[in-house]
Design a protein around this motif. Structure first.
Motif, short mmCIF file in Angstrom:
data_model
loop_
_atom_site.label_atom_id
_atom_site.label_comp_id
_atom_site.label_asym_id
_atom_site.label_seq_id
_atom_site.Cartn_x
_atom_site.Cartn_y
_atom_site.Cartn_z
N GLN A 95 57.97 72.32 12.07
CA GLN A 95 57.39 70.97 12.02
C GLN A 95 56.47 70.76 13.22
O GLN A 95 55.38 70.21 13.08
CB GLN A 95 58.51 69.92 12.01
N GLY A 96 56.89 71.26 14.37
CA GLY A 96 56.06 71.15 15.57
C GLY A 96 54.75 71.90 15.40
O GLY A 96 53.68 71.41 15.80
N ASP B 246 52.53 69.92 13.08
CA ASP B 246 51.96 68.77 13.80
C ASP B 246 50.82 69.22 14.72
O ASP B 246 49.80 68.55 14.83
CB ASP B 246 53.04 68.05 14.60
N SER B 247 50.99 70.37 15.37
CA SER B 247 49.96 70.89 16.26
C SER B 247 48.68 71.19 15.50
O SER B 247 47.57 70.88 15.96
CB SER B 247 50.45 72.17 16.94
N LYS C 233 47.78 69.85 12.63
CA LYS C 233 47.19 68.56 12.21
C LYS C 233 46.43 67.92 13.36
O LYS C 233 45.32 67.42 13.17
CB LYS C 233 48.31 67.60 11.75
N ASP C 234 47.03 67.94 14.54
CA ASP C 234 46.36 67.36 15.71
C ASP C 234 45.05 68.08 15.99
O ASP C 234 44.03 67.45 16.29
CB ASP C 234 47.27 67.45 16.94
N ASN D 247 42.51 67.12 13.32
CA ASN D 247 42.05 65.74 13.50
C ASN D 247 41.18 65.57 14.74
O ASN D 247 40.25 64.77 14.73
CB ASN D 247 43.26 64.78 13.60
#
Length: 63
Positions: A49-50, A53-54, A56-57, A60
């Motif tokens: 999950q981390g 998220d990384s 995605k960041d 973005n």
């Protein structure tokens, strides 16, 4: 004869008790192993999950 029967009964009782203790220990070991596997699975899930998220960041922040 009665004494021999009594001793045989005592021995049988002790053997059953020993067997019960061994079964309990085996059950505890199995439970511990199961918990360890679940814990490891949760850690892997959290790391994945981390990582998601990384990514995605990173995506973005490039927009």
């Amino acid at each position: 004869m009665d004494n021999a029967s009594y001793q045989a009964g005592q021995t049988k009782g002790q053997a059953q008790e020993k067997g019960n203790q061994l079964m309990e220990k085996a059950g505890n070991a199995a439970q511990s192993a199961k918990e360890s596997v679940q814990e490891a699975g949760q850690q892997v899930q959290a790391k994945a999950q981390g990582a998601v998220d990384s990514v995605k960041d990173a995506v973005n922040s490039n927009k």
